[in-house]
Design a protein around this motif. Structure first.
Motif, PDB file in Angstrom:
ATOM      1  N   LEU A   1     -26.482   4.855   4.911  1.00 54.96           N
ATOM      2  CA  LEU A   1     -25.362   3.925   4.754  1.00 54.96           C
ATOM      3  C   LEU A   1     -24.246   4.432   3.854  1.00 54.96           C
ATOM      4  O   LEU A   1     -23.106   4.046   4.009  1.00 54.96           O
ATOM      5  CB  LEU A   1     -25.882   2.587   4.198  1.00 54.96           C
ATOM      6  N   ASN A   2     -24.581   5.283   2.908  1.00 59.40           N
ATOM      7  CA  ASN A   2     -23.584   5.663   1.908  1.00 59.40           C
ATOM      8  C   ASN A   2     -23.054   7.075   2.098  1.00 59.40           C
ATOM      9  O   ASN A   2     -22.415   7.617   1.222  1.00 59.40           O
ATOM     10  CB  ASN A   2     -24.197   5.524   0.496  1.00 59.40           C
ATOM     11  N   ARG A   3     -23.366   7.697   3.233  1.00 58.47           N
ATOM     12  CA  ARG A   3     -22.938   9.088   3.418  1.00 58.47           C
ATOM     13  C   ARG A   3     -22.356   9.289   4.812  1.00 58.47           C
ATOM     14  O   ARG A   3     -22.641   8.512   5.729  1.00 58.47           O
ATOM     15  CB  ARG A   3     -24.110  10.040   3.204  1.00 58.47           C
ATOM     16  N   PRO A   4     -21.527  10.326   4.986  1.00 58.78           N
ATOM     17  CA  PRO A   4     -20.994  10.608   6.314  1.00 58.78           C
ATOM     18  C   PRO A   4     -22.102  11.109   7.249  1.00 58.78           C
ATOM     19  O   PRO A   4     -23.042  11.757   6.797  1.00 58.78           O
ATOM     20  CB  PRO A   4     -19.975  11.714   6.053  1.00 58.78           C
ATOM     21  N   TYR A   5     -21.985  10.780   8.506  1.00 58.41           N
ATOM     22  CA  TYR A   5     -22.925  11.218   9.552  1.00 58.41           C
ATOM     23  C   TYR A   5     -24.372  10.796   9.236  1.00 58.41           C
ATOM     24  O   TYR A   5     -25.326  11.477   9.615  1.00 58.41           O
ATOM     25  CB  TYR A   5     -22.845  12.745   9.766  1.00 58.41           C
TER      26      TYR A   5
ATOM     27  N   HIS B   1     -17.591   6.759   6.584  1.00 58.70           N
ATOM     28  CA  HIS B   1     -17.473   7.849   5.612  1.00 58.70           C
ATOM     29  C   HIS B   1     -17.073   9.183   6.231  1.00 58.70           C
ATOM     30  O   HIS B   1     -16.624  10.072   5.514  1.00 58.70           O
ATOM     31  CB  HIS B   1     -18.801   8.043   4.873  1.00 58.70           C
TER      32      HIS B   1
ATOM     33  N   PRO C   1     -15.207  12.237   7.876  1.00 60.72           N
ATOM     34  CA  PRO C   1     -13.807  12.634   7.973  1.00 60.72           C
ATOM     35  C   PRO C   1     -13.429  13.240   9.321  1.00 60.72           C
ATOM     36  O   PRO C   1     -12.256  13.275   9.662  1.00 60.72           O
ATOM     37  CB  PRO C   1     -13.672  13.678   6.863  1.00 60.72           C
ATOM     38  N   LEU C   2     -14.398  13.736  10.087  1.00 60.36           N
ATOM     39  CA  LEU C   2     -14.099  14.376  11.374  1.00 60.36           C
ATOM     40  C   LEU C   2     -14.927  13.714  12.474  1.00 60.36           C
ATOM     41  O   LEU C   2     -16.045  13.256  12.219  1.00 60.36           O
ATOM     42  CB  LEU C   2     -14.457  15.872  11.337  1.00 60.36           C
TER      43      LEU C   2
ATOM     44  N   ILE D   1     -19.461  18.815  15.627  1.00 63.34           N
ATOM     45  CA  ILE D   1     -18.442  18.206  14.772  1.00 63.34           C
ATOM     46  C   ILE D   1     -17.149  18.954  15.066  1.00 63.34           C
ATOM     47  O   ILE D   1     -17.172  20.183  15.194  1.00 63.34           O
ATOM     48  CB  ILE D   1     -18.822  18.318  13.281  1.00 63.34           C
TER      49      ILE D   1
END
Lengths: 457, 427
Positions: free
Chosen positions: B136-140, B242, B244-245, B319
């Motif tokens: 939940l708190n991180r990208p991917y 979260h 960015p790409l 990605i």
């Protein structure tokens, strides 16, 4: 939940007619055999450490080249160098580097940090000469082709963007700035802007100036004859030469204790707690006692910190306290990630456990447990070729060798409970600690202000 | 690889035991694989198998809370457990002097784990922190293992989130735990593996002594989780707060790893030809020639190859920068698969894949804990831990025609495509 037709209650499950049973004692521990080792310095100044460990027909390779730089753009150039050094030589293009390695089950990978350029690899032992040939080719003849540098530069900018979205990276960068300001040691990841300005010529110039054997170290572990492996290295790398030495990062300033810094991450559902204090290097006479004191505090699962904030309170999935060895010294780092609502309570408990280490010294059983864990951990973590190679490389980076590994269990055995108490008093004085918190400041500011010792954004 | 001599026996209570002696270092590993994973958890209890794994560390009849950790680490060892689609494993690696102690610890919790309300609530909190940390708190977060299955699969067992929803975790009861233990944690539903610095006769006696009186219980009939492959291309989007790409994951169905092992291994080779190393096809095409993606990877299994029963998933993940349309990545992937379907890999490509695979197996299994877990998982899923030693030969036997046929079968009209929509920006 659909239960089976009949099942026992939890109470019935947890009981037998015989009742609790006694824990079996430990048996007699057999010592690890002493592997055949050669530890030597080649005429070009490269230290080579080769160890016979024949469990599987592989060879593990680690190469550490001190790679410090004072310029603010050094990390951008160094990062691009590490991502392009395997993309072309006089004799091989990028695909050829990979196919030559693949045919012998080989791999090579280069990474850089503010202290060093690290190249790690492995191959089927029959292909050791190919592994050496490719690596020597790269070290002495990397060409950094323009189009490869251009493409890797684009990718590097994208990968940096992804990395900087990771909470642990945000927290690490904040902690480094908080501890060391703008010291080169903090430049672990370059800015996208600096990377975009690096040219292929810059990278070639850096390679010629800084990829040097003198002061560097190579570790080989595997199903090898150590002396023959060292001879093969000497032959393969004879063209890698310079009168100059690879550049070490100068000793770091001591981290001063002080207020924690709160770093705002909008919308975060979890916070990163990162604390730090001065520690001692592996060669310090107080190291074994401090190592045990740190284990008792938060260095393993059965520690005061983990038993408190995870197993009692459920504030975190994991908490760790571990040394980070730096040029000329060391620090200790404490990590825990915790839900926003549990952040201030977790910080309170962590501070409590720090102070408790100083004033309620570790008991004999706490010290004995930590001691057995430390001794056993050395044994299990170095039982594989890769584990032993990485451990020896990290020791070689501090100028140490296999003798440190051999003698350390004895040092740990000799530490007394009183010495651990003394070490704990020294390490866990609360005023020696500092750190950062990363999280949603809108939710954290009020309780952290109440606790005090936290600087808000 | 020089496969160690394996010794196996079954206790009267049904516990299958595998011994793999190797006296090269004075260390020992013990693992227990239970034949239940998150595919078996019922609706309304997502994440329960993993939560229950945590509870198995919370004490048993002879061991207070915290005692398990303290005894393992205080004997110089380390421990862990992990929950997979079809099994749950528990393991310790220790100096060999602690062998009997490790057997005692595993036997005590197999016989009589102590499940209490207090420990359950504590571990629900810990698991929620684990999910915040990893998802939940991180990208991917959960990409692709949580996000792709609901697109590729239709049944609850295969599609649901194995980490669990917070509401489901919070509703778990001690009664649920008791039912789950009695149903799935019978000795006859488990494999005990002991590997490393051991004497076979002495260890056999110790296993009988500690596990012999764990009462036999009925072993549940293992359900089939089979479902038909997707008809058509199923697509879904996931908004990641979260990331960015953008990213995408493509999922295909794999042959049954148990009944069609060689066909499955052909896909292991296909994945390596596609993405393993700078000379691999998707690296050359997508990363370098077309410069479409930042990273690309292909592989069998949501976690690793040969880690689950049927149905299992072949994944391709990438990605890429926002300027690239996901369909351009898919088109390039399809073209590369088509090219492989037409010509197959060349002999040198196959030889390289085999060499890297053999080397990778050597390295992995040189770590005692990895070797022990691999033996246990193979014994549980395939009934034959010996497969580990046979894999290099079977991988080497895969032909170019096999790989071409596998590539040909990976059609756009039977797959899942998950797109990650980034909302992370710069933080």
């Amino acid at each position: 939940m659909t239960a089976p037709a009949t099942h026992r209650s939890a109470e019935e499950i947890g009981r037998t007619t015989q009742g609790p049973r006694p824990l079996p004692p430990l048996g007699e521990q057999r010592a690890a055999s002493e592997p055949l080792t050669v530890d030597t310095v080649l005429p070009n100044g490269l230290r080579v450490l080769a160890v016979h460990r024949p469990a599987v027909p592989m060879v593990e390779l680690r190469l550490r080249i001190p790679f410090a730089g004072e310029e603010s753009t050094h990390s951008a150039r160094a990062e691009l160098l590490s991502t392009t050094m395997l993309t072309g030589t006089q004799r091989r293009d990028r695909v050829r580097v990979d196919t030559d390695l693949a045919r012998v089950g080989g791999e090579l990978d280069a990474v850089v940090d503010p202290e060093r350029l690290s190249i790690g690899g492995s191959a089927l032992v029959d292909g050791m000469d190919v592994l050496f040939d490719v690596l020597a080719d790269v070290l002495t003849g990397a060409t950094y082709p323009d189009d490869e540098v251009r493409r890797e530069r684009e990718r590097l900018v994208e990968r940096i963007t992804v990395a900087r979205s990771q909470p642990r990276v945000i927290a690490r960068e904040a902690l480094q700035r908080h501890r060391y300001g703008d010291h080169p040691f903090t430049r672990e990841m370059p800015s996208a802007e600096d990377v975009a300005r690096v040219t292929a010529e810059d990278v070639r110039e850096l390679h010629a100036r800084a990829v040097l054997p003198r002061g560097s170290a190579m570790v080989l572990v595997g199903d090898i004859d150590p002396q023959r492996a060292v001879d093969a290295v000497a032959a393969a790398f004879h063209g890698w030469n310079s009168d100059r030495s690879a550049v070490e990062l100068p000793p770091l300033p001591e981290v001063p204790g002080g207020d924690l810094l709160l770093v705002h991450r909008p919308g975060a559902v979890q916070s990163q707690i990162r604390l730090s204090a001065p520690f001692v290097s592996r060669t310090d006479p107080a190291y074994p006692a401090l190592q045990l004191a740190n284990l008792v505090f938060g260095g393993y699962f059965s520690s005061r910190l983990v038993e408190n904030i995870r197993e009692d309170k459920g504030y975190t999935y994991s908490a760790h306290s571990y040394p980070e060895f730096t040029p000329g010294g060391a620090t200790v780092l404490v990590d825990a990630d915790t839900a926003s609502e549990a952040t201030a309570p977790a910080l309170l408990e962590t501070r409590y456990e720090i102070a408790r280490m100083a004033v309620v010294p570790p008991s004999e059983s706490e010290v004995d447990s930590a001691r057995r864990y430390a001794v056993g951990g050395l044994l299990t973590s170095t039982a594989s070729q890769a584990g032993l190679a990485s451990m020896l490389m990290s020791l070689a980076g501090m100028g140490l060798g296999p003798e440190w590994l051999r003698e350390h269990p004895g040092r740990l055995q000799r530490v007394t409970v009183d010495e651990v108490a003394e070490a704990a008093l020294r390490l866990f004085t609360p005023s020696r600690w500092t750190g950062v918190l990363v999280g949603d400041a809108d939710r954290l500011s009020a309780p952290l202000t109440a606790l005090g010792g936290v600087r808000l954004p | 690889m020089a496969a160690p001599q394996l010794h196996r026996f079954t206790l009267p209570n049904g516990l299958r035991v595998l011994l793999a002696p190797d006296r090269s270092a004075p260390v020992i590993a013990v693992s227990v694989h239970y034949d239940v994973g998150f595919r078996s958890e019922p609706e309304g209890r997502t994440g329960f198998a993993h939560l229950f794994e945590h509870l198995m560390f919370q004490g048993s009849e002879s061991l207070e809370k915290l005692a398990h950790f303290r005894h393992v680490q205080g004997s110089g060892g380390s421990f862990n457990g992990s929950t997979h689609p079809d099994y749950t494993d528990y393991f310790e690696v220790l100096p060999s002097a602690a062998l009997e102690r490790a057997l005692f610890l595993e036997a005590d919790r197999m016989r009589a784990p102590r499940i209490t309300e207090e420990n359950l609530r504590n571990q629900v909190d810990v698991v929620k922190e684990e999910i915040r940390l990893n998802v939940l708190n991180r990208p991917y977060g959960g990409f692709p293992w949580i996000l792709l299955p609901p697109v590729l699969y239709r049944t609850f067992a295969n599609a649901h989130n194995g980490y669990g929803d917070f509401t489901d975790l919070e509703q778990a009861t001690v009664e649920d735990c008791a039912a789950f233990f009695d149903t799935y944690y019978a000795p006859g539903n488990a494999v005990l593996t002991v590997a490393g610095d051991l004497d076979v006769a002495a260890t056999t006696e110790l296993v009988h002594r500690h596990f012999g009186d764990v009462p036999a219980r009925e072993v549940p009939t293992r359900p089939s989780f089979a479902e038909p492959p997707p008809v058509g291309e199923r697509r879904a989007e996931h908004v990641d707060p979260h990331a960015p790409l953008p990213a995408l994951a493509v999922g295909y169905r794999l042959p049954d790893p148990v009944t069609e092992l060689d066909a499955y291994l052909t896909h292991v080779v296909l994945a390596a030809v596609l993405s393993d190393g700078d000379s691999a096809r998707l690296q050359q095409r997508l990363v370098h020639r077309d410069a479409l993606v930042t990273e690309v990877s292909a592989g069998c299994g949501l976690f690793s190859p040969l880690d689950a029963r049927d149905p299992d998933t072949f994944t391709v993940t990438a990605i890429f920068p926002p300027a690239v349309a996901p369909d351009r990545v898919l088109t390039a992937l399809d073209e590369e698969l088509e090219r492989l379907a037409g010509d197959g890999p060349d002999a040198d490509e196959l030889a390289r894949v085999t060499a890297r695979w053999v080397a990778g197996l050597h390295r992995e299994h040189d770590r005692l804990v990895s070797r022990t877990l691999a033996f246990g998982a193979m014994e549980l899923l395939h009934g034959r831990a010996e497969l580990i030693g046979e894999l290099p030969r079977r991988i080497a036997a895969v032909t170019a025609a096999d790989v071409a046929a596998a590539a040909k079968a990976m059609r756009p009209d039977s797959r899942a495509v998950l797109t990650v929509v980034p909302q992370g920006g710069t933080e």
